[in-house]
Design an enzyme around this catalytic site. Structure first.
Site, PDB file in Angstrom:
ATOM      1  N   SER A 123       0.840  -1.199   0.000  1.00 43.69           N
ATOM      2  CA  SER A 123       0.000   0.000   0.000  1.00 43.69           C
ATOM      3  C   SER A 123       0.877   1.251   0.000  1.00 43.69           C
ATOM      4  O   SER A 123       0.531   2.252  -0.631  1.00 43.69           O
ATOM      5  CB  SER A 123      -0.953   0.004   1.192  1.00 43.69           C
ATOM      6  OG  SER A 123      -0.266  -0.279   2.378  1.00 43.69           O
ATOM      7  N   ASP A 168       8.343  -3.078  -5.411  1.00 46.76           N
ATOM      8  CA  ASP A 168       6.956  -2.679  -5.147  1.00 46.76           C
ATOM      9  C   ASP A 168       6.550  -1.494  -6.013  1.00 46.76           C
ATOM     10  O   ASP A 168       5.473  -1.484  -6.623  1.00 46.76           O
ATOM     11  CB  ASP A 168       6.777  -2.327  -3.665  1.00 46.76           C
ATOM     12  CG  ASP A 168       7.165  -3.481  -2.757  1.00 46.76           C
ATOM     13  OD1 ASP A 168       7.343  -4.596  -3.260  1.00 46.76           O
ATOM     14  OD2 ASP A 168       7.301  -3.256  -1.546  1.00 46.76           O
TER      15      ASP A 168
HETATM   16  C1  GLA Z   1       9.299  -5.370   0.625  1.00 47.75           C
HETATM   17  C2  GLA Z   1      10.178  -4.357  -0.097  1.00 47.75           C
HETATM   18  C3  GLA Z   1      10.588  -4.883  -1.474  1.00 47.75           C
HETATM   19  C4  GLA Z   1      11.177  -6.284  -1.388  1.00 47.75           C
HETATM   20  C5  GLA Z   1      10.292  -7.197  -0.547  1.00 47.75           C
HETATM   21  C6  GLA Z   1      10.929  -8.535  -0.299  1.00 47.75           C
HETATM   22  O1  GLA Z   1       8.084  -5.535  -0.038  1.00 47.75           O
HETATM   23  O2  GLA Z   1       9.517  -3.137  -0.242  1.00 47.75           O
HETATM   24  O3  GLA Z   1      11.501  -3.991  -2.069  1.00 47.75           O
HETATM   25  O4  GLA Z   1      12.480  -6.255  -0.887  1.00 47.75           O
HETATM   26  O5  GLA Z   1       9.963  -6.620   0.707  1.00 47.75           O
HETATM   27  O6  GLA Z   1      11.076  -9.225  -1.479  1.00 47.75           O
END
Ligand code: GLA
Length: 381
Positions: A123, A168
């Site tokens: 989010s 993300d």
């Molecule tokens: C979180 C982080 C990502 C990634 C994941 C694990 O979501 O924001 O950048 O490192 O953890 O894969």
């Protein structure tokens, strides 16, 4: 959602907004590989963050978060970290734009969403991507999508305090309905892979344990990986990221020095390899093979990388021998949030009914479940 957020904006600001949306994401396989320069295989989903925004004629920034019923205001000259978290995802973006030399004026913004917060569905990245996309549009900044992703990631680093990788924000911005994104996190080269799951669907099981990624553990993992790289570099100076490392290098340079660092690095090297093979499995329709790798990823995340928790382990163990569950694992940063499960469609209802009951009995927590629909990336509505 669009009607209510528009109405909220009209009522608060007595003006017409422009609407934007940025989705949450899932990740099929490839966890904690992004900040090690490896690959990930995320997809955007059809739930996310909605913004109603427009420019003001002065330098005031007025924010309202509908789901918290809270407001926040400052000016473009006084952008600073807030003492509550939600404004930081927006102000963090404003700060990065200003640091990068972009000129923006005041604006009004209403935020709402249908994405569960703290469930590992990104989010925060969705808020950052929606914000930067909106400001880029309204102030005609002419920033490329890739650059927007990078600035959004920096906002998370500098205002939210999580040294996250690029997955993300990239998945939220570049998502494409019906597809996963195979992303090379070092070069940012990417490929859309059709998410063809035949008679299976993706089911998310939310532990309802809120993960606080910012609480040091995530950043500690990053440091442990960096330590491993440093030791490898003493013998192999060309290695800059775990992406370039091999198991043999770990045997020679890290194993004897520190077993924790060795475990972390070993997981990452194996996970990058698992992703590459898993992605081929997906392309070739070998779902059973992909599913097995998802379980292996979970075991690595739980025992070697140590970012799982007993609730996530419970949910994966509960489906491990179920012939209708092709694969399952914890997803995202860890310490709570969701498991991602590949489940045969005609077995989903019964599985959810049974698991909801046994999860509540075992943990006292309510299990939330979602059947995932993929969706497109950040956009103006
Ligand atoms: C979180 C982080 C990502 C990634 C994941 C694990 O979501 O924001 O950048 O490192 O953890 O894969």
């Amino acid at each position: 959602m669009t009607a209510t957020i528009k109405q909220a904006y009209q009522q608060i600001f007595n003006d017409e907004p422009v609407l934007f949306f940025s989705p949450g994401r899932i990740n099929i396989i490839g966890e904690h590989t992004d900040y090690n320069g490896g690959f990930v295989l995320p997809a955007a989903i059809d739930k996310g963050i909605y913004l109603a925004v427009n420019k003001r004629t002065d330098t005031t920034i007025e924010l309202y978060a509908a789901s918290f019923n809270e407001s926040y205001s400052c000016t473009t000259q006084t952008v600073a970290k807030a003492n509550k978290q939600w404004p930081n995802y927006i102000l963090g973006v404003v700060n990065e734009l200003q640091q990068a030399g972009y000129e923006i004026g005041g604006f009004n913004l209403v935020m709402d969403g249908d994405l569960p917060i703290g469930a590992g569905l990104s989010s925060s990245a969705a808020v950052e991507c929606a914000t930067i996309f909106a400001l880029n549009d309204l102030f005609a900044l002419n920033i490329s999508k890739q650059k927007m992703v990078q600035l959004a990631q920096k906002a998370e680093h500098n205002f939210a305090g999580v040294l996250c990788g690029i997955m993300d924000q990239f998945a939220s911005m570049f998502g494409k309905k019906g597809h996963a994104i195979k992303l090379d996190c070092r070069s940012l080269a990417y490929e859309y892979v059709p998410l063809q799951l035949h008679d299976a669907k993706i089911v998310l099981l939310n532990t309802s344990v809120k993960h606080t990624l910012a609480s040091t553990a995530y950043n500690t993992r990053r440091n442990e990986c960096a330590q491993g790289v440093q030791w490898i570099q003493e013998k192999y100076p060309a290695v800059n990221l775990l992406r370039d490392a091999t198991i043999e290098m770990l045997d020679v340079c890290v194993k004897e020095k520190d077993s924790t660092v060795d475990n972390r690095c070993r997981f990452v090297v194996q996970e990058i390899d698992r992703l590459l093979q898993g992605c081929e499995d997906l392309k070739q329709g070998r779902l059973a093979a992909l599913g097995k790798k998802m379980f292996a990823t979970h075991d690595g995340l739980s025992h070697s990388y140590e970012v799982s928790c007993k609730e996530l382990d419970f949910l994966v163990d509960a489906v491990r021998d179920n012939p209708n569950v092709i694969g399952a694992r914890m997803m995202g940063g860890g310490f709570g949030g969701c498991t991602i499960n590949l489940v045969k469609e005609n077995a989903i209802e019964a599985l959810i009914a049974w698991l909801s009951n046994s999860y509540q009995q075992a943990t006292g927590l309510k299990l939330e479940t979602y059947i995932v629909q993929t969706g497109d990336g950040t956009r103006r509505l």
